[in-house]
Scaffold this motif. Sequence first.
Motif, short mmCIF file in Angstrom:
data_model
loop_
_atom_site.label_atom_id
_atom_site.label_comp_id
_atom_site.label_asym_id
_atom_site.label_seq_id
_atom_site.Cartn_x
_atom_site.Cartn_y
_atom_site.Cartn_z
N UNK A 274 -12.39 15.61 22.41
CA UNK A 274 -11.11 15.98 21.80
C UNK A 274 -11.28 16.24 20.30
N UNK A 275 -12.38 16.90 19.95
CA UNK A 275 -12.66 17.13 18.53
C UNK A 275 -12.68 18.62 18.22
N UNK A 276 -12.49 18.94 16.95
CA UNK A 276 -12.65 20.33 16.49
C UNK A 276 -14.13 20.65 16.38
N UNK A 277 -14.50 21.88 16.72
CA UNK A 277 -15.88 22.30 16.45
C UNK A 277 -16.09 22.48 14.95
N UNK A 309 -5.41 31.78 14.41
CA UNK A 309 -6.33 30.74 14.87
C UNK A 309 -6.96 30.01 13.69
N UNK A 310 -7.17 30.72 12.57
CA UNK A 310 -7.69 30.06 11.37
C UNK A 310 -6.69 29.04 10.84
N UNK A 311 -5.40 29.42 10.80
CA UNK A 311 -4.37 28.50 10.32
C UNK A 311 -4.21 27.31 11.26
N UNK A 312 -4.27 27.55 12.57
CA UNK A 312 -4.13 26.45 13.53
C UNK A 312 -5.28 25.46 13.36
N UNK A 313 -6.47 26.00 13.13
CA UNK A 313 -7.64 25.14 12.87
C UNK A 313 -7.38 24.27 11.64
N UNK A 314 -6.86 24.88 10.57
CA UNK A 314 -6.57 24.12 9.34
C UNK A 314 -5.47 23.09 9.58
N UNK A 315 -4.43 23.48 10.32
CA UNK A 315 -3.34 22.54 10.61
C UNK A 315 -3.83 21.36 11.44
N UNK A 316 -4.74 21.63 12.37
CA UNK A 316 -5.30 20.55 13.19
C UNK A 316 -6.04 19.55 12.31
N UNK A 317 -6.83 20.04 11.36
CA UNK A 317 -7.53 19.13 10.44
C UNK A 317 -6.53 18.33 9.61
N UNK A 318 -5.47 18.99 9.16
CA UNK A 318 -4.45 18.32 8.36
C UNK A 318 -3.76 17.22 9.16
N UNK A 319 -3.67 17.42 10.49
CA UNK A 319 -3.01 16.45 11.37
C UNK A 319 -3.95 15.37 11.89
N UNK A 321 -7.33 15.80 12.92
CA UNK A 321 -8.49 16.22 13.71
C UNK A 321 -9.63 16.60 12.76
N UNK A 322 -10.06 15.64 11.98
CA UNK A 322 -11.05 15.91 10.94
C UNK A 322 -12.44 15.40 11.29
N UNK A 323 -12.59 14.84 12.47
CA UNK A 323 -13.91 14.40 12.93
C UNK A 323 -14.57 15.55 13.69
N UNK A 324 -15.13 16.50 12.95
CA UNK A 324 -15.62 17.73 13.56
C UNK A 324 -16.93 17.48 14.29
N UNK A 325 -17.22 18.41 15.21
CA UNK A 325 -18.39 18.25 16.08
C UNK A 325 -19.23 19.51 16.07
N UNK A 326 -20.55 19.32 16.20
CA UNK A 326 -21.44 20.45 16.47
C UNK A 326 -22.54 19.95 17.39
N UNK A 327 -23.13 20.84 18.18
CA UNK A 327 -24.18 20.38 19.11
C UNK A 327 -25.41 19.82 18.40
#
Length: 329
Positions: A274-277, A309-319, A321-327
């Motif tokens: 449930x994380x942002x990439x 989609x860029x704004x939604x990504x930013x809004x998610x981090x603001x809310x 979802x700041x524990x981002x993930x990468x492989x």
Amino acid sequence: MAGYNLKEGQYEARSVSDDELWSAVSIVFTNKSKNDTSYKFGFLKSIIDNLYNVDSDLKLTFDQLFSKFGEIYWNLVLKYGLRQKAATYDNRETSLERVLHAAVVKYRINEPIPYESLTPEMMIDISHQIKVKCKENVVGALFEDTKRLFYSFSKKEEWIQINPEMYSFICKHKVIIEKLNYYEWAKFLEKVNEESSATKLLNKIDESSKRNNLSKYRNILYDEFESKNCFYCGKSLKADQIHVDHFIPWSFVKDDNLWNMVLSCPLCNMKKRDRLPDVLFLNRIVERNHSLLIEAHESQMRNYGDQKIVKIYEWAKYNGYDNVWSPAG
């Protein structure tokens, strides 16, 4: 309910402070907002769940809103057996409950089935009947309760248009507003339902809108668009081990849109959860969506824009979802 009988309304187009916007939204959750039914909570959730489906003018149609409204209440009323109004001496149901129970009879449904198991034709019919019954009261009532700062609307033309200042505000504070709505909605349902039914209400409300079967997105991306590699790690996908992932987590978007779907290997999907990439993947999905706009079905990419989609990504981090993930992490 003040404003319920309005045929149309225009939001106040002026500069508004965050404090004033908070005040407007908060009224819905106080005793200043008169609620005989739970409709206003459900309608607010329908708007929040459709935030990223607005067109370039920030408009949503009644069909979009009451389709979500129908999904929410199908599960609350039929799956969980929750009343949406205090019991009366003659045990009269709300118009919404009568529509849902009539649909059960019409389609000969012997036991409560999940909303997503209904046919598209059933969903369209049920949401239309709900729209006809519910639009008369709830649209104007929420408009007036929020001090005419939330949206404009036309019952005749069947749309709402969200105030740009309110739109940005709700997107920035989406998670908090959603939780406030759930909490007050649960308190209302607790008052009008028997104790045996009023258990785990917050979970029941949250689960009233469920993610759909994602196989159609897998088919579009894998078969039609020929996306044969994991979006994240790049490894080749095996036909029987393909996962469909919401690039921006479903728990934030609460909707299924092709522009937010990617194919991944099982390992990446399970690790990402449930994380942002990582932001590095943001450019990649924007580029991917350029190709989809050319090749995909138009309805699947309706109201999409790179900046959205860029704004939604930013809004998610603001809310949060700041524990981002990468492989690689």
